[in-house]
Motif scaffolding. Sequence first.
Motif, PDB file in Angstrom:
ATOM      1  N   GLU A  27       0.829  -1.201   0.000  1.00  0.00           N
ATOM      2  CA  GLU A  27       0.000   0.000   0.000  1.00  0.00           C
ATOM      3  C   GLU A  27       0.866   1.255   0.000  1.00  0.00           C
ATOM      4  O   GLU A  27       0.570   2.219  -0.705  1.00  0.00           O
ATOM      5  CB  GLU A  27      -0.927   0.008   1.215  1.00  0.00           C
ATOM      6  N   LEU A  28       1.945   1.230   0.766  1.00  0.00           N
ATOM      7  CA  LEU A  28       2.855   2.373   0.836  1.00  0.00           C
ATOM      8  C   LEU A  28       3.509   2.633  -0.523  1.00  0.00           C
ATOM      9  O   LEU A  28       3.614   3.782  -0.959  1.00  0.00           O
ATOM     10  CB  LEU A  28       3.916   2.125   1.901  1.00  0.00           C
ATOM     11  N   VAL A  29       3.911   1.573  -1.206  1.00  0.00           N
ATOM     12  CA  VAL A  29       4.514   1.725  -2.532  1.00  0.00           C
ATOM     13  C   VAL A  29       3.519   2.351  -3.497  1.00  0.00           C
ATOM     14  O   VAL A  29       3.858   3.266  -4.267  1.00  0.00           O
ATOM     15  CB  VAL A  29       5.012   0.363  -3.062  1.00  0.00           C
ATOM     16  N   PHE A  30       2.276   1.901  -3.477  1.00  0.00           N
ATOM     17  CA  PHE A  30       1.267   2.467  -4.372  1.00  0.00           C
ATOM     18  C   PHE A  30       0.988   3.933  -4.035  1.00  0.00           C
ATOM     19  O   PHE A  30       0.746   4.737  -4.933  1.00  0.00           O
ATOM     20  CB  PHE A  30      -0.029   1.654  -4.336  1.00  0.00           C
ATOM     21  N   GLN A  31       1.030   4.291  -2.764  1.00  0.00           N
ATOM     22  CA  GLN A  31       0.855   5.698  -2.392  1.00  0.00           C
ATOM     23  C   GLN A  31       1.975   6.550  -2.971  1.00  0.00           C
ATOM     24  O   GLN A  31       1.732   7.631  -3.497  1.00  0.00           O
ATOM     25  CB  GLN A  31       0.831   5.854  -0.872  1.00  0.00           C
ATOM     26  N   TYR A  32       3.213   6.064  -2.883  1.00  0.00           N
ATOM     27  CA  TYR A  32       4.337   6.800  -3.446  1.00  0.00           C
ATOM     28  C   TYR A  32       4.209   6.934  -4.954  1.00  0.00           C
ATOM     29  O   TYR A  32       4.506   7.982  -5.520  1.00  0.00           O
ATOM     30  CB  TYR A  32       5.662   6.128  -3.093  1.00  0.00           C
ATOM     31  N   GLU A  35       1.664   9.579  -5.704  1.00  0.00           N
ATOM     32  CA  GLU A  35       2.225  10.917  -5.459  1.00  0.00           C
ATOM     33  C   GLU A  35       3.143  11.337  -6.598  1.00  0.00           C
ATOM     34  O   GLU A  35       3.109  12.485  -7.040  1.00  0.00           O
ATOM     35  CB  GLU A  35       2.992  10.943  -4.138  1.00  0.00           C
ATOM     36  N   LEU A  36       3.962  10.415  -7.077  1.00  0.00           N
ATOM     37  CA  LEU A  36       4.852  10.740  -8.183  1.00  0.00           C
ATOM     38  C   LEU A  36       4.077  11.032  -9.466  1.00  0.00           C
ATOM     39  O   LEU A  36       4.456  11.922 -10.236  1.00  0.00           O
ATOM     40  CB  LEU A  36       5.847   9.602  -8.417  1.00  0.00           C
ATOM     41  N   MET A  37       3.005  10.296  -9.700  1.00  0.00           N
ATOM     42  CA  MET A  37       2.177  10.532 -10.890  1.00  0.00           C
ATOM     43  C   MET A  37       1.532  11.913 -10.809  1.00  0.00           C
ATOM     44  O   MET A  37       1.491  12.637 -11.806  1.00  0.00           O
ATOM     45  CB  MET A  37       1.109   9.446 -11.033  1.00  0.00           C
ATOM     46  N   GLU A  38       1.031  12.283  -9.635  1.00  0.00           N
ATOM     47  CA  GLU A  38       0.422  13.601  -9.464  1.00  0.00           C
ATOM     48  C   GLU A  38       1.468  14.698  -9.628  1.00  0.00           C
ATOM     49  O   GLU A  38       1.207  15.723 -10.249  1.00  0.00           O
ATOM     50  CB  GLU A  38      -0.235  13.711  -8.096  1.00  0.00           C
ATOM     51  N   LYS A  39       2.652  14.474  -9.093  1.00  0.00           N
ATOM     52  CA  LYS A  39       3.716  15.460  -9.198  1.00  0.00           C
ATOM     53  C   LYS A  39       4.125  15.650 -10.659  1.00  0.00           C
ATOM     54  O   LYS A  39       4.363  16.765 -11.106  1.00  0.00           O
ATOM     55  CB  LYS A  39       4.926  15.017  -8.372  1.00  0.00           C
TER      56      LYS A  39
END
Length: 53
Positions: A27-32, A35-39
Amino acid sequence: MLLDNSDLRNDFEIMKKKIVNQGKNIELVFQYVDELMEKKETTPEREKIGYKK
């Protein structure tokens, strides 16, 4: 026979803990990644350098 069952129970408990931790890590990896996709989407286009026609 009872010792064998208790050993199996302990092994299952250890496996359960590992599976729960792996789920949290995934789950943590998918959150990162999110975040990178949004950035990446929000970074403004930079002005190109070089000669202009």
